[in-house]
Each structure stands twice: as structure tokens, then as C-alpha cells.
Design a protein around this motif. Structure first.
Motif, PDB file in Angstrom:
ATOM      1  N   UNK A 223       0.918  -1.122   0.015  1.00 54.49           N
ATOM      2  CA  UNK A 223       0.122  -0.002  -0.128  1.00 54.49           C
ATOM      3  C   UNK A 223       0.750   1.251   0.100  1.00 54.49           C
ATOM      4  N   UNK A 224       1.904   1.257   0.661  1.00 60.03           N
ATOM      5  CA  UNK A 224       2.925   2.326   0.902  1.00 60.03           C
ATOM      6  C   UNK A 224       3.484   2.589  -0.388  1.00 60.03           C
ATOM      7  N   UNK A 225       3.990   1.800  -1.145  1.00 61.10           N
ATOM      8  CA  UNK A 225       4.639   1.878  -2.363  1.00 61.10           C
ATOM      9  C   UNK A 225       3.875   2.374  -3.621  1.00 61.10           C
ATOM     10  N   UNK A 226       2.581   1.594  -3.580  1.00 57.55           N
ATOM     11  CA  UNK A 226       1.651   2.033  -4.751  1.00 57.55           C
ATOM     12  C   UNK A 226       1.327   3.692  -4.363  1.00 57.55           C
ATOM     13  N   UNK A 227       0.876   4.046  -3.037  1.00 63.12           N
ATOM     14  CA  UNK A 227       0.670   5.470  -2.906  1.00 63.12           C
ATOM     15  C   UNK A 227       1.680   6.329  -3.025  1.00 63.12           C
ATOM     16  N   UNK A 228       2.791   5.958  -3.101  1.00 62.65           N
ATOM     17  CA  UNK A 228       4.022   6.735  -3.415  1.00 62.65           C
ATOM     18  C   UNK A 228       4.069   6.875  -4.687  1.00 62.65           C
ATOM     19  N   UNK A 389      11.642   4.707 -11.522  1.00 64.47           N
ATOM     20  CA  UNK A 389      10.593   4.267 -10.524  1.00 64.47           C
ATOM     21  C   UNK A 389      11.372   4.046  -9.063  1.00 64.47           C
ATOM     22  N   UNK A 390      12.344   3.205  -9.379  1.00 65.01           N
ATOM     23  CA  UNK A 390      13.268   2.864  -7.882  1.00 65.01           C
ATOM     24  C   UNK A 390      14.324   3.704  -7.473  1.00 65.01           C
ATOM     25  N   UNK A 391      14.615   4.783  -8.202  1.00 69.36           N
ATOM     26  CA  UNK A 391      15.512   5.564  -7.838  1.00 69.36           C
ATOM     27  C   UNK A 391      15.209   6.972  -8.041  1.00 69.36           C
ATOM     28  N   UNK A 392      15.035   7.454  -9.177  1.00 70.80           N
ATOM     29  CA  UNK A 392      14.948   8.960  -9.207  1.00 70.80           C
ATOM     30  C   UNK A 392      13.506   9.487  -8.429  1.00 70.80           C
ATOM     31  N   UNK A 393      12.400   8.654  -8.676  1.00 70.85           N
ATOM     32  CA  UNK A 393      11.169   9.005  -8.117  1.00 70.85           C
ATOM     33  C   UNK A 393      11.184   9.110  -6.566  1.00 70.85           C
ATOM     34  N   UNK A 394      11.724   8.238  -5.906  1.00 71.79           N
ATOM     35  CA  UNK A 394      11.651   8.107  -4.383  1.00 71.79           C
ATOM     36  C   UNK A 394      12.931   9.236  -4.024  1.00 71.79           C
ATOM     37  N   UNK A 395      14.124   9.250  -4.560  1.00 75.66           N
ATOM     38  CA  UNK A 395      15.174  10.049  -3.984  1.00 75.66           C
ATOM     39  C   UNK A 395      14.643  11.539  -4.370  1.00 75.66           C
ATOM     40  N   UNK A 396      14.133  11.791  -5.604  1.00 76.12           N
ATOM     41  CA  UNK A 396      13.763  13.267  -5.954  1.00 76.12           C
ATOM     42  C   UNK A 396      12.636  13.454  -4.950  1.00 76.12           C
ATOM     43  N   UNK A 397      11.817  12.843  -4.510  1.00 75.36           N
ATOM     44  CA  UNK A 397      10.625  13.074  -3.596  1.00 75.36           C
ATOM     45  C   UNK A 397      11.313  13.564  -2.342  1.00 75.36           C
ATOM     46  N   UNK A 437      11.023  14.715   9.884  1.00 74.24           N
ATOM     47  CA  UNK A 437      11.635  13.666  10.334  1.00 74.24           C
ATOM     48  C   UNK A 437      11.116  12.179   9.994  1.00 74.24           C
ATOM     49  N   UNK A 438       9.860  12.092  10.230  1.00 74.50           N
ATOM     50  CA  UNK A 438       9.198  10.909   9.886  1.00 74.50           C
ATOM     51  C   UNK A 438       9.017  10.483   8.203  1.00 74.50           C
ATOM     52  N   UNK A 439       8.622  11.334   7.423  1.00 80.17           N
ATOM     53  CA  UNK A 439       8.235  11.372   6.027  1.00 80.17           C
ATOM     54  C   UNK A 439       9.454  10.921   5.455  1.00 80.17           C
ATOM     55  N   UNK A 440      10.714  11.668   5.562  1.00 76.85           N
ATOM     56  CA  UNK A 440      12.144  11.124   4.785  1.00 76.85           C
ATOM     57  C   UNK A 440      12.385   9.803   4.975  1.00 76.85           C
ATOM     58  N   UNK A 441      12.241   9.493   6.667  1.00 75.54           N
ATOM     59  CA  UNK A 441      12.565   8.092   6.867  1.00 75.54           C
ATOM     60  C   UNK A 441      11.881   7.035   6.187  1.00 75.54           C
ATOM     61  N   UNK A 442      10.439   7.386   6.074  1.00 75.95           N
ATOM     62  CA  UNK A 442       9.349   6.453   5.094  1.00 75.95           C
ATOM     63  C   UNK A 442      10.015   6.291   3.785  1.00 75.95           C
ATOM     64  N   UNK A 443      10.214   7.522   3.234  1.00 73.85           N
ATOM     65  CA  UNK A 443      10.717   7.486   1.743  1.00 73.85           C
ATOM     66  C   UNK A 443      12.174   6.676   1.477  1.00 73.85           C
ATOM     67  N   UNK A 444      12.994   6.448   2.721  1.00 73.16           N
ATOM     68  CA  UNK A 444      14.340   5.730   2.377  1.00 73.16           C
ATOM     69  C   UNK A 444      13.939   4.430   2.726  1.00 73.16           C
ATOM     70  N   UNK A 445      12.942   3.987   3.145  1.00 70.36           N
ATOM     71  CA  UNK A 445      12.396   2.579   3.673  1.00 70.36           C
ATOM     72  C   UNK A 445      11.791   2.130   2.316  1.00 70.36           C
ATOM     73  N   UNK A 448      14.770   1.276  -0.221  1.00 72.66           N
ATOM     74  CA  UNK A 448      15.563   0.242   0.150  1.00 72.66           C
ATOM     75  C   UNK A 448      14.414  -1.016  -0.350  1.00 72.66           C
ATOM     76  N   UNK A 449      13.168  -1.112   0.252  1.00 70.26           N
ATOM     77  CA  UNK A 449      12.277  -1.847   0.090  1.00 70.26           C
ATOM     78  C   UNK A 449      12.084  -2.189  -1.298  1.00 70.26           C
ATOM     79  N   UNK A 450      12.010  -1.258  -2.401  1.00 72.83           N
ATOM     80  CA  UNK A 450      12.005  -1.397  -3.878  1.00 72.83           C
ATOM     81  C   UNK A 450      13.235  -2.166  -4.446  1.00 72.83           C
ATOM     82  N   UNK A 451      14.460  -2.127  -3.805  1.00 73.10           N
ATOM     83  CA  UNK A 451      15.448  -2.801  -4.385  1.00 73.10           C
ATOM     84  C   UNK A 451      15.304  -4.375  -3.896  1.00 73.10           C
ATOM     85  N   UNK A 452      14.789  -4.401  -2.836  1.00 75.82           N
ATOM     86  CA  UNK A 452      14.721  -5.877  -2.316  1.00 75.82           C
ATOM     87  C   UNK A 452      13.754  -6.504  -3.227  1.00 75.82           C
ATOM     88  N   UNK A 453      12.629  -5.792  -3.557  1.00 77.56           N
ATOM     89  CA  UNK A 453      11.522  -6.499  -4.441  1.00 77.56           C
ATOM     90  C   UNK A 453      11.839  -6.551  -5.770  1.00 77.56           C
TER      91      UNK A 453
END
Length: 487
Positions: A223-228, A389-397, A437-445, A448-453
């Protein structure tokens, strides 16, 4: 004096922004992952994650755009404190938009191709093997795919060449309204199909047993990944529309409207697809096989299936083209600002450039199919999608959030002042600690989860190499955000 174009109407801004967000992933991915992860229970989690992740990041992009009155090519130059390095991100943004169009124009061409096939009855009466072969033959033909890719590029750039109001806003507004009308008609039709109840139950009834089986953590991450990812955040594709906004309305309310419209499309797509699959005894699948193999078989079994199939692929073409037009507008704005081109020059040069850049993805399915850059079975398109999708979108956000919240960036006070200019919904300032503080941490998680998947799917042969790539990307973002302002 500010000579930048503005949207003619608020509706135009909302529909164009939603057109950028509404992509093919809404249609072929959301229904599948929803049913796979417990139906309605997943939808509730998805909506919560959309509010906690997508909405605040979207507001950050709009605020940077409206305050700077520039695309990401110059926005950070205008807003950053003197002596900091946030402006270096512009090359990530430029690369992200071009990389996205390097494969999205090809897929848009697929939609146009299949819309024409359904309109002309090309697939009518074919058995399942013949329909599967038709898709395989298209992928094996670089000439056929190139022709339809070029058609999609010329249509989208032709609209952008007319300007923001006369081209992008006017035509996208009509396209999006037609898209929604088509969706409603197709959804109503799905609700009267035989055995549609089973499909709706799969899609909309909470299956807590499935959530327990999969694991709540896995469902939450889905849910987090698709919402993002659903709002196309991180590469400035939404920031550009903020730069065309006037100060009439507060940005929190504008972001709510765009987010709700994107969600409406995703939810309605499930109502269109899932009951149709269950009505004719086929399991919904994700990816191209659902759209180009499974659904044409479904339409061939329906009464009036050629009409419904044509309507479906016209709707898909509108969904794809709306995204291409929006991203092309961002590319034009960036290149006009970087190279001081006029719109006509930017259009002509980018037509040639985008066509050339789109060729590797096309050739990756045939001439260059032996190149499997991520792992066995992957294509050049998968690599391009992985980088975006797994690099520029999350890190840009992540960078947009840090820029708006950090003291050495634009800063929270400046951000809130811009967001709350105008009338309408006020931004809840009490969530400042969450955004900082929390939102940047969620983006980093999620990153990393995107790479794992990804490497769970393609294997871990090159995992060390790609984890090094991830570390380099993170180091670059840190270097952009770590500069100190000059006194």
C-alpha cells in the motif's frame, strides 16, 4: 514583470495535473495488487498511505513550482539560500523526465496500436493462442513499434506546441473528461456482466485471511509503495504545474483534488477489469499480459465485445497520452529555461531527441533482446523503469521534502507561507515534525524495499553492483542537501 503563462481555469489545472498522475499503472497494476493483498482492507490502507505519503510530497512540488515560477531547471536556483547546492538536482530531474519518456512513449504506441486493432476488428474471432501471438509479433517488430511510438510523440508534442492554455490545458481537459465518461460507462457495463459478484468480492470485500497469510507488513508495504508511486512524484513532473498556478487557492486543497481524482481512476479501473475477468473465467494478472492478451480474449466472449474493447483501448490511449503530454510540457519548459529556446525550437529538437532515445526500449524486445541488464528475463525497458521508478522518483521526492523542511533549504516558514497563500484548505502545521523527520525516513525505507523487491523478482546475481548504485544515489542526494548557506 512575471510573464509566465498561467492555467486559464482551476479545472484545467486539476485535470492536467491528474492527467500526469493517471498512468497505465493505475489501470493494470492497482486492481491486481488490491485483490492480491486482501481487497477492501488493502484499499483502506492505501488511502491512509496516500494521505500520509503522496499528499504532502505533492504539496512540496506544487509549492516549489508556484513560489519559483520555474520548472526544476531553475526553481532551486531561485529559492535556495546562497551558497547551497540544491540546484544540482536539476540534472536528476531532467534525466528522470527523459528516461520516463524513453519507454512510456513506446507503451503509449502499444495503446494506439491496440485501439486501432479493436476499432477495425483485427482481433475479433481470434482464439487465445492467436491473440497471444499478435502481441508477441508486435514486440518482435521494431518497425511496427517505432511507427506507433512516433505517432504518440507527434500527437503529444503537437498539442504542447500550441502552448499551455491553447494546447495542453484545452486538449487535456477534453481528453480527461472523455476518459472519465468512458470509465463510468465501462464500469457500469462490468457491473451487469454475468457472475460479476465474484469479481467484485475479490476486489472489494476485505479478506483478512489473505492479509494474515501474506503478512500485515507485506500488505502495508504494498500500500505504501503504490501510494508513493501513483502520483508520479520526484522528477518535477508535478512541480511544473505548480509553476503555472496563480495565488488564488491554497495548495493543500489543490493537492487533495488531484489526489482524489487519481484515486477515482485507480478504483474505477478495478471495477472495469476485475468483474470482466471473473465473468469469463480468467484470473486477473499484472503487466502487459493483462491488457494485451487476457482482456482481448475477454472482449471476444462478450456480446458487443468489439465495441467494448475499442472503448477500453481508447480509454487506455487517453490515459497514456495525458501522461506523455504532461511530461513533454515539463521537458519543454526545462529545455526552454536551460538553453533559452523558444517553444517552437524546443518542440522541434525534442521530437528528434525523444524518438532517438525511445529506440533502445523498442529494440530491447527484439534486436537487443539478448541484453538482460537487471537479471534473467529483464529488458532494456526494465532497466529504464528501474532507474526512474526505484531511484529517481523516491530520491527526488526525498529531496523535495528536505528542501521544504530543512533550515539550509527553502525552509519551513517559507514553505508554509507559500502553501497557505490564497483561499481554501489550510495546511495542518502541527505535522511539521512528521514532514521533517518521519516522512524522509519512510521514503528511504520504501527506496530500500524497492531494491529488495526488484531483486527478489530477477535474482541476486548483480545485487552487490546495484546496491552500490543505490549508495551512490543516496550519497548524491546527501551532497545536494548538505551545503551550508553563506552568511
Amino acid at each position: 514583470m512575471d510573464k509566465r503563462e498561467n492555467f486559464g481555469t482551476r479545472l484545467g489545472f486539476i485535470l492536467v495535473s491528474a492527467g500526469c498522475a493517471v498512468g497505465l499503472g493505475n489501470v493494470w497494476k492497482f486492481p491486481y495488487i488490491c485483490g492480491q493483498n486482501g481487497g477492501a482492507a488493502f484499499i483502506v490502507l492505501y488511502l491512509i498511505c496516500l494521505a500520509l505519503l503522496g499528499w504532502p510530497i505533492l504539496i512540496c512540488e506544487y509549492a516549489v513550482g508556484r513560489a519559483s515560477r520555474h520548472s526544476t531547471a531553475k526553481a532551486f536556483h531561485v529559492l535556495e539560500p546562497k551558497g547551497t547546492r540544491w540546484h544540482r538536482y536539476r540534472w536528476f530531474s531532467v534525466a528522470g523526465n527523459y528516461l520516463l519518456m524513453m519507454f512510456y512513449t513506446m507503451v503509449c504506441g502499444w495503446m494506439i496500436n491496440y485501439a486501432l486493432r479493436m476499432l477495425t476488428g483485427n482481433l475479433k474471432g481470434k482464439n487465445p493462442d492467436e491473440i497471444a501471438n499478435a502481441f508477441s509479433n508486435m514486440l518482435a517488430s521494431p518497425v511496427q513499434m517505432t511507427i506507433f511510438m512516433v505517432i504518440s510523440v507527434l500527437i503529444a508534442f503537437g498539442i504542447c506546441a500550441l502552448g499551455l492554455k491553447n494546447g495542453v490545458e484545452r486538449i487535456t481537459k477534453v481528453m480527461m473528461l472523455l476518459l472519465m465518461c468512458l470509465m463510468i460507462v465501462l464500469a457500469v457495463h462490468s457491473l451487469v456482466l454475468p457472475n460479476m459478484r465474484e469479481g467484485l468480492a475479490f476486489y472489494l470485500v476485505p479478506d483478512l485471511g489473505k492479509i494474515t497469510e501474506i503478512g500485515f507488513g507485506n500488505v502495508l508495504f504494498a500500500a505504501m509503495s503504490h501510494a508513493f508511486f501513483t502520483l508520479s512524484l520526484g522528477i518535477g513532473a508535478m512541480e511544473i504545474f505548480g509553476s503555472y498556478l496563480d495565488k488564488t487557492n491554497r495548495l493543500a486543497g489543490e493537492a487533495v483534488s488531484v489526489t482524489l481524482l487519481d484515486t477515482f481512476v485507480a478504483l474505477t479501473a478495478g471495477i472495469i477489469i476485475i468483474p470482466a475477468c471473473f465473468a469469463y473465467g480468467v484470473q486477473p494478472d499484472s503487466g502487459p499480459s493483462l491488457l494485451f492478451i487476457t482482456l482481448p480474449n475477454v472482449f471476444n466472449h462478450m456480446a458487443g465485445g468489439d465495441i467494448w474493447g475499442a472503448a477500453f483501448f481508447v480509454f487506455m490511449t487517453f490515459a497514456a497520452l495525458s501522461t506523455v503530454i504532461a511530461v513533454f510540457e515539463n521537458i519543454l519548459s526545462m529545455t526552454m529555461e536551460i538553453f533559452d529556446w523558444d517553444r517552437k525550437t524546443a518542440v522541434c529538437r525534442n521530437i528528434v531527441l525523444i524518438i532517438l532515445l525511445s529506440m533502445p526500449a523498442i529494440l530491447g524486445f527484439n534486436v537487443l533482446s539478448g541484453i538482460q541488464p537487471i537479471g534473467a528475463g529483464s529488458t532494456l525497458m526494465d532497466l529504464e523503469d528501474f532507474i526512474v521508478s526505484y531511484n529517481l522518483l523516491p530520491l527526488g521526492s526525498l529531496l523535495f521534502v528536505l528542501f521544504c523542511a530543512k533550515k539550509n533549504g527553502w525552509g519551513w516558514d517559507n514553505f508554509i507561507r507559500e502553501v497557505d497563500t490564497g483561499k481554501g484548505l489550510r495546511y495542518p502545521v502541527f505535522i511539521k515534525p512528521y514532514v521533517r523527520f518521519v516522512l524522509p525516513l519512510l521514503i528511504i525505507v520504501i527506496y530500500i524495499k524497492g531494491y529488495y523487491d526488484m531483486f527478489s523478482k530477477y535474482g541476486t546475481t548483480s545485487l552487490i553492483f546495484w546496491m552500490c548504485v543505490a549508495a551512490v544515489f543516496l550519497a548524491l542526494i546527501y551532497s545536494f542537501a548538505s551545503g551550508k548557506p553563506k552568511e
